[in-house]
Design an enzyme around this catalytic site. Sequence first.
Site, PDB file in Angstrom:
ATOM      1  N   HIS A  33      23.518   3.976  16.516  1.00  0.00           N
ATOM      2  CA  HIS A  33      23.572   4.684  17.799  1.00  0.00           C
ATOM      3  C   HIS A  33      23.094   6.126  17.644  1.00  0.00           C
ATOM      4  O   HIS A  33      22.359   6.650  18.490  1.00  0.00           O
ATOM      5  CB  HIS A  33      25.006   4.703  18.335  1.00  0.00           C
ATOM      6  CG  HIS A  33      25.578   3.356  18.631  1.00  0.00           C
ATOM      7  ND1 HIS A  33      26.633   2.828  17.927  1.00  0.00           N
ATOM      8  CD2 HIS A  33      25.252   2.428  19.562  1.00  0.00           C
ATOM      9  CE1 HIS A  33      26.937   1.636  18.423  1.00  0.00           C
ATOM     10  NE2 HIS A  33      26.111   1.365  19.399  1.00  0.00           N
ATOM     11  N   ARG A 187      31.285  -4.197  15.517  1.00  0.00           N
ATOM     12  CA  ARG A 187      32.193  -5.278  15.125  1.00  0.00           C
ATOM     13  C   ARG A 187      32.336  -5.415  13.610  1.00  0.00           C
ATOM     14  O   ARG A 187      33.196  -6.172  13.144  1.00  0.00           O
ATOM     15  CB  ARG A 187      31.742  -6.595  15.751  1.00  0.00           C
ATOM     16  CG  ARG A 187      31.956  -6.647  17.262  1.00  0.00           C
ATOM     17  CD  ARG A 187      31.641  -8.017  17.844  1.00  0.00           C
ATOM     18  NE  ARG A 187      32.086  -8.125  19.220  1.00  0.00           N
ATOM     19  CZ  ARG A 187      31.336  -7.860  20.282  1.00  0.00           C
ATOM     20  NH1 ARG A 187      30.096  -7.439  20.108  1.00  0.00           N
ATOM     21  NH2 ARG A 187      31.812  -7.988  21.512  1.00  0.00           N
TER      22      ARG A 187
END
Length: 277
Positions: A33, A187
């Site tokens: 990100h 995750r």
Amino acid sequence: MQVIHTIAELRQALAAQPRRAFVPTMGNLHEGHLDLVRQGRAAVGPDALVVASIFVNRLQFAPHEDFDRYPRTLARDAELLQGAGCDLVFAPDERELYPEPQGYKVHPPAELADILEGHFRPGFFIGVCTVVAKLFNIVQPSLALFGKKDYQQLMVLRRMVAQMALPIEIRAGETTRSPEGLALSSRNGYLSEAEKTEALRLSRTLRELIARWQAGERDLAALEAEAMEALRDAGWQPDYLTLRCQHDLSPAREGQALVALGAAKLGATRLIDNLEL
């Protein structure tokens, strides 16, 4: 850097600068990100705005999936975003973005959205397209950045922008990996240390699938079935391992640029990865 929670406040903050890059996220950020934020900053320059959103979107989770336990780490995420060059973080709660049940939704074409991820997660891309379209309307960026790790999602969103004639450039960031080669994902935090080592098997199996195709094997169904069986034998629960054409995700064929894609559960954690040929 500002963290903003309402649409009205965000629009006020955006009013002075029409040029902006946008990175939508669900939070619990990782280096991938942050790389997108840095790319956005480099693309628009120091005088424009870089905006990130953090919103865990219920519409893209099935009832049995991990919406309630998805990691929410806003304070940490905001600190990381500031360090990467982000100017504004839009972090609405659910009532702000969906003040009433979202009856109007974006339905992407079945031939692209109901295969692979869409087959195993029915309605997923409807949820993704609906929230991204809504965020685009709010932020009104000139540039939006998404990672290649979510390969099919990137393609679906590119097609949405093109067909809806939205004045937004979609730019793809390469998949960011750990030093060991694991594709970074929010995750991954669910994985034990032993599982993080085992998780490398997914990309390894995709590389083996690619190598066999490049060696001249052309029974695609057999190649994919054997790759699936290899993961099952190692204790995984694979959804798909496949070779597809990059431009439309149709089954691999000669003369086309290809991508190997896989999704599988390791323990309770579902992982995805892809490798372009």
